[in-house]
Scaffold this motif. Structure first.
Motif, PDB file in Angstrom:
ATOM      1  N   VAL A 190       0.971  -1.205   0.199  1.00 13.86           N
ATOM      2  CA  VAL A 190      -0.041  -0.115   0.071  1.00 13.86           C
ATOM      3  C   VAL A 190       0.952   1.263  -0.087  1.00 13.86           C
ATOM      4  O   VAL A 190       0.779   2.118  -0.839  1.00 13.86           O
ATOM      5  N   VAL A 191       1.845   1.377   0.775  1.00 15.35           N
ATOM      6  CA  VAL A 191       2.680   2.534   0.923  1.00 15.35           C
ATOM      7  C   VAL A 191       3.454   2.783  -0.593  1.00 15.35           C
ATOM      8  O   VAL A 191       3.496   3.848  -1.148  1.00 15.35           O
ATOM      9  N   THR A 192       4.141   1.652  -0.875  1.00 12.02           N
ATOM     10  CA  THR A 192       4.691   1.610  -2.053  1.00 12.02           C
ATOM     11  C   THR A 192       4.063   2.143  -3.523  1.00 12.02           C
ATOM     12  O   THR A 192       4.257   3.051  -4.094  1.00 12.02           O
ATOM     13  N   ALA A 193       2.847   1.344  -3.554  1.00 10.24           N
ATOM     14  CA  ALA A 193       1.732   1.752  -4.548  1.00 10.24           C
ATOM     15  C   ALA A 193       1.309   3.431  -4.299  1.00 10.24           C
ATOM     16  O   ALA A 193       1.265   3.811  -5.378  1.00 10.24           O
ATOM     17  N   THR A 194       1.075   3.710  -3.116  1.00 11.43           N
ATOM     18  CA  THR A 194       0.545   5.045  -3.037  1.00 11.43           C
ATOM     19  C   THR A 194       1.746   6.194  -3.253  1.00 11.43           C
ATOM     20  O   THR A 194       1.182   6.952  -3.902  1.00 11.43           O
ATOM     21  N   LEU A 195       2.843   5.851  -3.043  1.00  8.05           N
ATOM     22  CA  LEU A 195       3.759   6.759  -3.307  1.00  8.05           C
ATOM     23  C   LEU A 195       4.002   6.691  -4.889  1.00  8.05           C
ATOM     24  O   LEU A 195       4.214   7.808  -5.496  1.00  8.05           O
ATOM     25  N   VAL A 196       3.951   5.856  -5.543  1.00  6.42           N
ATOM     26  CA  VAL A 196       4.453   5.445  -6.815  1.00  6.42           C
ATOM     27  C   VAL A 196       3.063   6.064  -7.936  1.00  6.42           C
ATOM     28  O   VAL A 196       3.301   7.318  -8.374  1.00  6.42           O
ATOM     29  N   ALA A 197       2.123   5.588  -7.506  1.00  5.25           N
ATOM     30  CA  ALA A 197       0.822   6.251  -8.272  1.00  5.25           C
ATOM     31  C   ALA A 197       0.573   7.535  -7.961  1.00  5.25           C
ATOM     32  O   ALA A 197       0.169   8.361  -8.568  1.00  5.25           O
ATOM     33  N   GLY A 198       0.638   7.784  -6.753  1.00  9.04           N
ATOM     34  CA  GLY A 198       0.212   9.329  -6.187  1.00  9.04           C
ATOM     35  C   GLY A 198       1.117  10.352  -6.714  1.00  9.04           C
ATOM     36  O   GLY A 198       0.843  11.476  -7.137  1.00  9.04           O
ATOM     37  N   THR A 199       2.336   9.997  -6.876  1.00  8.58           N
ATOM     38  CA  THR A 199       3.524  10.617  -7.429  1.00  8.58           C
ATOM     39  C   THR A 199       3.171  10.997  -8.939  1.00  8.58           C
ATOM     40  O   THR A 199       3.128  12.121  -9.393  1.00  8.58           O
ATOM     41  N   LEU A 200       3.228   9.890  -9.688  1.00 10.56           N
ATOM     42  CA  LEU A 200       2.776   9.958 -10.969  1.00 10.56           C
ATOM     43  C   LEU A 200       1.402  10.574 -11.292  1.00 10.56           C
ATOM     44  O   LEU A 200       1.742  11.695 -11.973  1.00 10.56           O
ATOM     45  N   ASP A 201       0.507  10.517 -10.546  1.00 10.13           N
ATOM     46  CA  ASP A 201      -0.855  11.286 -10.843  1.00 10.13           C
ATOM     47  C   ASP A 201      -0.720  12.510 -10.577  1.00 10.13           C
ATOM     48  O   ASP A 201      -1.116  13.346 -11.383  1.00 10.13           O
ATOM     49  N   ILE A 202      -0.081  13.129  -9.709  1.00 14.10           N
ATOM     50  CA  ILE A 202       0.162  14.681  -9.032  1.00 14.10           C
ATOM     51  C   ILE A 202       0.938  15.276 -10.143  1.00 14.10           C
ATOM     52  O   ILE A 202       0.643  16.406 -10.361  1.00 14.10           O
ATOM     53  N   LEU A 203       1.972  14.415 -10.596  1.00 15.73           N
ATOM     54  CA  LEU A 203       3.046  15.020 -11.728  1.00 15.73           C
ATOM     55  C   LEU A 203       2.339  15.180 -12.829  1.00 15.73           C
ATOM     56  O   LEU A 203       2.308  16.444 -13.623  1.00 15.73           O
ATOM     57  N   SER A 204       1.232  14.205 -13.237  1.00 11.88           N
ATOM     58  CA  SER A 204       0.393  14.825 -14.326  1.00 11.88           C
ATOM     59  C   SER A 204      -0.685  15.912 -14.298  1.00 11.88           C
ATOM     60  O   SER A 204      -0.827  16.462 -15.042  1.00 11.88           O
ATOM     61  N   ALA A 205      -0.993  15.987 -13.136  1.00  4.72           N
ATOM     62  CA  ALA A 205      -1.868  17.020 -13.028  1.00  4.72           C
ATOM     63  C   ALA A 205      -1.213  18.253 -13.109  1.00  4.72           C
ATOM     64  O   ALA A 205      -1.573  19.394 -13.396  1.00  4.72           O
ATOM     65  N   VAL A 206       0.110  18.309 -12.603  1.00  6.61           N
ATOM     66  CA  VAL A 206       0.935  19.599 -12.444  1.00  6.61           C
ATOM     67  C   VAL A 206       1.206  19.920 -14.005  1.00  6.61           C
ATOM     68  O   VAL A 206       0.953  21.044 -14.492  1.00  6.61           O
ATOM     69  N   VAL A 207       1.416  18.824 -14.896  1.00  5.10           N
ATOM     70  CA  VAL A 207       1.744  19.024 -16.307  1.00  5.10           C
ATOM     71  C   VAL A 207       0.373  19.470 -16.960  1.00  5.10           C
ATOM     72  O   VAL A 207       0.547  20.629 -17.866  1.00  5.10           O
ATOM     73  N   TYR A 208      -0.757  19.108 -16.682  1.00 10.89           N
ATOM     74  CA  TYR A 208      -1.964  19.526 -17.328  1.00 10.89           C
ATOM     75  C   TYR A 208      -2.251  20.697 -16.962  1.00 10.89           C
ATOM     76  O   TYR A 208      -2.708  21.817 -17.690  1.00 10.89           O
ATOM     77  N   THR A 209      -2.048  21.030 -15.638  1.00  7.74           N
ATOM     78  CA  THR A 209      -2.091  22.559 -15.200  1.00  7.74           C
ATOM     79  C   THR A 209      -1.358  23.418 -15.844  1.00  7.74           C
ATOM     80  O   THR A 209      -1.838  24.585 -16.489  1.00  7.74           O
ATOM     81  N   LEU A 210      -0.190  23.089 -16.009  1.00  6.73           N
ATOM     82  CA  LEU A 210       0.841  24.188 -16.654  1.00  6.73           C
ATOM     83  C   LEU A 210       0.454  24.286 -18.254  1.00  6.73           C
ATOM     84  O   LEU A 210       0.312  25.524 -18.657  1.00  6.73           O
ATOM     85  N   ILE A 211       0.068  23.200 -18.792  1.00  4.61           N
ATOM     86  CA  ILE A 211      -0.309  23.274 -20.179  1.00  4.61           C
ATOM     87  C   ILE A 211      -1.673  24.323 -20.372  1.00  4.61           C
ATOM     88  O   ILE A 211      -1.772  24.882 -21.311  1.00  4.61           O
ATOM     89  N   ALA A 212      -2.344  24.217 -19.391  1.00  7.52           N
ATOM     90  CA  ALA A 212      -3.823  25.090 -19.341  1.00  7.52           C
ATOM     91  C   ALA A 212      -3.194  26.590 -18.944  1.00  7.52           C
ATOM     92  O   ALA A 212      -4.199  27.295 -19.017  1.00  7.52           O
ATOM     93  N   GLY A 213      -2.140  26.784 -18.767  1.00 13.10           N
ATOM     94  CA  GLY A 213      -1.529  28.152 -18.549  1.00 13.10           C
ATOM     95  C   GLY A 213      -2.063  28.691 -17.042  1.00 13.10           C
ATOM     96  O   GLY A 213      -1.958  29.732 -16.620  1.00 13.10           O
ATOM     97  N   LYS A 214      -2.213  27.439 -16.156  1.00 12.72           N
ATOM     98  CA  LYS A 214      -2.505  28.003 -14.746  1.00 12.72           C
ATOM     99  C   LYS A 214      -1.331  27.469 -13.858  1.00 12.72           C
ATOM    100  O   LYS A 214      -0.394  26.987 -14.210  1.00 12.72           O
ATOM    101  N   GLN A 215      -1.439  27.777 -12.543  1.00 11.65           N
ATOM    102  CA  GLN A 215      -0.191  27.690 -11.555  1.00 11.65           C
ATOM    103  C   GLN A 215      -0.714  26.498 -10.844  1.00 11.65           C
ATOM    104  O   GLN A 215      -1.638  26.205 -10.213  1.00 11.65           O
ATOM    105  N   PRO A 216       0.565  25.499 -10.490  1.00 11.37           N
ATOM    106  CA  PRO A 216       0.156  24.169 -10.048  1.00 11.37           C
ATOM    107  C   PRO A 216      -0.203  24.404  -8.553  1.00 11.37           C
ATOM    108  O   PRO A 216      -0.993  23.707  -7.838  1.00 11.37           O
TER     109      PRO A 216
END
Length: 146
Positions: free
Chosen positions: A9-35
């Protein structure tokens, strides 16, 4: 012998959580908004609408909320997979299905309850499916199988 439930649970949370939030940051930046504002928006779901007016501590709270939600999603899948071995042997299909299920819950239930319904756009839908399936569902299923 497989890894303990808590370690998976801890390992998958760290990996999936990090990948997911990084994708949200990228999509936020692409939309011209601040993470930082995206993270404050996450926090506002729990702390209320005024949270978006806060500072970096609110953004950190949003990040913590994100990982807490991810931990619940991971724990659910790991526990169910331990009881249904087919989810481990067919982990790719299980991960794809779980990613689609998580997308459906978030996009059709949680977000509309919080922000109201927003129509889907093809590119946005593709981004959401990519994130939920490839960056969340598959890593969760992969770590659950161990």
């Amino acid at each position: 012998m497989g890894q303990s439930v808590s370690r998976r649970v801890v390992t998958a949370t760290l990996v999936a959580g990090t990948l997911d939030i990084l994708s949200a940051v990228v999509y936020t930046l692409i939309a011209g908004k601040q993470p930082i504002n995206m993270l404050k928006g996450l926090a506002s779901a729990v702390l209320g609408d005024d949270a978006v007016k806060g500072g970096s501590e609110i953004a950190l709270a949003g990040l913590g909320i994100h990982f807490a939600i991810m931990a619940v999603m991971v724990a659910f899948f790991v526990i169910v997979a331990d009881r249904l071995p087919v989810l481990k042997t067919r982990w790719v299909m299980a991960g794809i299905g779980y990613g689609i299920g998580l997308w459906a819950i978030m996009s059709l239930v949680v977000l509309p309850m919080r922000y109201g319904f927003h129509p889907f756009k093809p590119l946005g839908l593709a981004e959401q499916f990519f994130s939920h399936i490839v960056l969340v569902g598959l890593p969760i299923a992969w770590f659950a199988r161990k």
